[in-house]
Design an enzyme around this catalytic site. Structure first.
Site, PDB file in Angstrom:
ATOM      1  CB  CYS A 100      -5.934   1.271   3.927  1.00 34.36           C
ATOM      2  SG  CYS A 100      -5.280   2.754   3.128  1.00 34.36           S
ATOM      3  CB  CYS A 137       7.520   1.774  -7.211  1.00 36.43           C
ATOM      4  SG  CYS A 137       8.088   1.764  -5.490  1.00 36.43           S
ATOM      5  NE  ARG A 168      -4.733   7.580   3.617  1.00 33.17           N
ATOM      6  CZ  ARG A 168      -4.507   7.165   4.843  1.00 33.17           C
ATOM      7  NH1 ARG A 168      -3.617   7.747   5.567  1.00 33.17           N
ATOM      8  NH2 ARG A 168      -5.171   6.147   5.325  1.00 33.17           N
ATOM      9  CB  CYS A 211       5.310  -1.102  -9.156  1.00 33.30           C
ATOM     10  SG  CYS A 211       4.968  -2.589  -8.182  1.00 33.30           S
ATOM     11  CB  CYS A 213      -1.890   1.936   8.668  1.00 37.16           C
ATOM     12  SG  CYS A 213      -2.124   1.482   6.928  1.00 37.16           S
ATOM     13  CB  CYS A 267       1.018   4.395   7.453  1.00 37.50           C
ATOM     14  SG  CYS A 267      -0.608   5.088   7.677  1.00 37.50           S
ATOM     15  CB  CYS A 313      11.000  -3.508  -4.070  1.00 38.35           C
ATOM     16  SG  CYS A 313       9.510  -4.532  -4.178  1.00 38.35           S
TER      17      CYS A 313
HETATM   18  N1  SAM Z   1       5.518  -2.885  -1.387  1.00 39.89           N
HETATM   19  C1  SAM Z   1       4.222  -2.762  -0.879  1.00 39.89           C
HETATM   20  C2  SAM Z   1       3.168  -2.717  -1.952  1.00 39.89           C
HETATM   21  O1  SAM Z   1       3.471  -2.487  -3.100  1.00 39.89           O
HETATM   22  O2  SAM Z   1       2.012  -2.923  -1.606  1.00 39.89           O
HETATM   23  C3  SAM Z   1       4.018  -1.568   0.029  1.00 39.89           C
HETATM   24  C4  SAM Z   1       4.678  -0.249  -0.315  1.00 39.89           C
HETATM   25  S1  SAM Z   1       4.194   0.507  -1.875  1.00 39.89           S
HETATM   26  C5  SAM Z   1       5.375   1.788  -2.021  1.00 39.89           C
HETATM   27  C6  SAM Z   1       2.646   1.283  -1.448  1.00 39.89           C
HETATM   28  C7  SAM Z   1       1.939   2.083  -2.489  1.00 39.89           C
HETATM   29  O3  SAM Z   1       2.632   3.295  -2.731  1.00 39.89           O
HETATM   30  C8  SAM Z   1       1.773   1.517  -3.874  1.00 39.89           C
HETATM   31  O4  SAM Z   1       0.732   0.590  -3.949  1.00 39.89           O
HETATM   32  C9  SAM Z   1       1.436   2.749  -4.678  1.00 39.89           C
HETATM   33  O5  SAM Z   1       0.047   2.966  -4.697  1.00 39.89           O
HETATM   34  C10 SAM Z   1       2.107   3.868  -3.903  1.00 39.89           C
HETATM   35  N2  SAM Z   1       3.193   4.496  -4.679  1.00 39.89           N
HETATM   36  C11 SAM Z   1       4.426   4.006  -4.885  1.00 39.89           C
HETATM   37  N3  SAM Z   1       5.161   4.837  -5.650  1.00 39.89           N
HETATM   38  C12 SAM Z   1       4.369   5.883  -5.949  1.00 39.89           C
HETATM   39  C13 SAM Z   1       4.550   7.067  -6.717  1.00 39.89           C
HETATM   40  N4  SAM Z   1       5.692   7.329  -7.344  1.00 39.89           N
HETATM   41  N5  SAM Z   1       3.528   7.937  -6.807  1.00 39.89           N
HETATM   42  C14 SAM Z   1       2.353   7.675  -6.188  1.00 39.89           C
HETATM   43  N6  SAM Z   1       2.124   6.572  -5.450  1.00 39.89           N
HETATM   44  C15 SAM Z   1       3.116   5.680  -5.337  1.00 39.89           C
HETATM   45 FE1  SF4 Z   2       7.940  -2.907  -4.485  1.00 40.78          FE
HETATM   46 FE2  SF4 Z   2       7.364  -0.375  -4.943  1.00 40.78          FE
HETATM   47 FE3  SF4 Z   2       5.972  -2.266  -6.159  1.00 40.78          FE
HETATM   48 FE4  SF4 Z   2       5.683  -1.917  -3.486  1.00 40.78          FE
HETATM   49  S1  SF4 Z   2       5.117  -0.471  -5.092  1.00 40.78           S
HETATM   50  S2  SF4 Z   2       5.910  -3.866  -4.585  1.00 40.78           S
HETATM   51  S3  SF4 Z   2       7.766  -1.273  -2.971  1.00 40.78           S
HETATM   52  S4  SF4 Z   2       8.162  -1.855  -6.435  1.00 40.78           S
END
Ligand code: SAM
Ligand code: SF4
Ligand code: DTB
Length: 334
Positions: free
Chosen positions: A204, A76, A276, A73, A144, A113, A69
């Site tokens: 959500c 992530c 959740r 973030c 979802c 989901c 990606c």
């Molecule tokens: N890329 C899209 C986005 O960011 O909306 C969808 C997938 S992203 C992985 C979905 C959510 O996963 C993020 O908004 C975050 O809240 C959660 N998430 C990702 N990594 C995480 C982590 N290490 N611990 C807890 N929640 C996490």
């Molecule tokens: Fe990409 Fe992870 Fe951020 Fe979603 S949460 S936009 S998958 S880096």
């Protein structure tokens, strides 16, 4: 004694004629500060006014496009720029997704989901996701998707394919967002949420705690969610899963009772939302999970994997439900 006075909840800001928010940050912080037993009692009382207190909704997650990606973030493991060992995978086929959804249904999940590691979907990819949604809906499951930011028209296409919910988290309070993500603003997230709502999809939307934020920031996250008009139907509260290679690996872990308090504050401020207990359950003792259910959590991710990290095995959750006298919630999305 009710610590939240009417004045705190309905105060009109002196500098603006905008309607007062339903919940001020101070009011949510006052909830957090209640003695634990009082907070639990209050949350459980609200919970019972709106839900069967022993029913928990079961959703299974599938990563339909993994890793690589472009976003940054800090939490992530799927961001290309961090070296976390996650193997990149291109978008799955409709058949692969249907097979996973069928298996999830057999295990007892009622909602499926689909998550993609995108900043947002390209139009061609969105069309394949729409086919996945149609096929999963055809199995009789709620659907979802969480695909990142949407362009105008895309939410409507997902709705037309039969999508029930779109997950798009605000992740943390506005004032802390820039510390966690720099490749987009929280306002861009809010813009996608508006499009999702306008398309008639269920929203959500929740966040992550345990990212080194203060209690005030957690209270501001909950207030921001609760002040959405209307507030989301589904509110995932994630406890940061620390992954080696991400900037947030090594963050000060949250006191588990503070996590339970966060669930209780979500329940009290968003009484009709499904709250959740999301990421972080595998690292959480079952006693703390039981307190989360007492605090009003009534949905979990079910199945041994979240997107890339672990989640308790279905058998383990089934045994926990039995010990706690919990049962699966019937699906109700239209
Ligand atoms: N890329 C899209 C986005 O960011 O909306 C969808 C997938 S992203 C992985 C979905 C959510 O996963 C993020 O908004 C975050 O809240 C959660 N998430 C990702 N990594 C995480 C982590 N290490 N611990 C807890 N929640 C996490
Ligand atoms: Fe990409 Fe992870 Fe951020 Fe979603 S949460 S936009 S998958 S880096
Ligand atoms: C949400 O709020 N939590 C889920 C779901 N929505 C998509 C994702 C949790 C991801 C945890 C890290 C991982 O497994 O990669």
């Amino acid at each position: 004694m009710d610590v939240i006075s009417v004045n705190e909840r309905t105060a009109v800001r002196a500098d603006t004629r905008a309607p007062a928010p339903a919940w001020t940050v101070d009011a949510v912080e006052a909830l957090y500060a209640l003695p634990f037993n009082d907070l639990m009692h209050r949350a459980q009382t609200v919970h019972r006014e709106h839900f069967d207190a022993n029913a928990v909704q079961l959703s299974t997650l599938l990563s339909i496009k993994t890793g690589g990606c472009p976003e940054d973030c800090g939490y992530c493991p799927q961001a290309a720029r961090y070296h976390t060992g996650v193997e990149n995978e291109s978008l799955l086929s409709v058949d692969e997704v249907v097979a996973a959804a069928r298996a999830a249904k057999e295990q007892g999940a009622t909602r499926f989901c689909m998550g993609a590691a995108w900043r947002g979907p390209k139009q061609r990819d969105l069309e394949r996701v729409a086919d996945m949604v149609k096929a999963v809906r055809g199995l009789g499951m709620e659907t979802c998707a969480t695909l990142g930011m949407l362009k105008p028209g895309q939410a409507g296409q997902l709705k037309a394919a039969g999508l029930d919910y779109y997950n798009h988290n605000i992740d943390t309070a506005a004032e802390f967002y820039g510390e966690i993500v720099s490749t987009r603003t929280q306002d861009q997230r809010l813009d996608t949420l508006d499009q999702v709502r306008e398309a008639g999809l269920h929203v959500c939307c929740g966040g992550i705690v345990g990212m080194g934020e203060t209690r005030r920031t957690r209270a501001a996250l909950i207030a921001q969610l609760a002040n959405m008009d209307p507030y989301p139907e589904s509110v995932p509260i994630n406890n940061l899963v620390q992954v080696e290679g991400t900037p947030l690996d090594g963050a000060q872990a949250l006191d588990p009772f503070e996590f339970v308090r966060t669930i209780a504050c979500a329940r009290i401020t968003m009484p009709k939302a499904v709250v959740r207990l999301s990421a972080g359950r595998q690292e959480m003792p079952e006693g703390i999970q039981a307190l989360c259910f007492l605090a009003g959590a009534n949905s979990i991710f079910y199945g041994e994997k979240l997107l890339t990290t672990g989640n308790p095995e279905a058998e383990k959750d089934a045994a926990l439900f039995k010990r706690l006298g919990l049962h699966a919630m019937e699906p109700h999305a239209g």
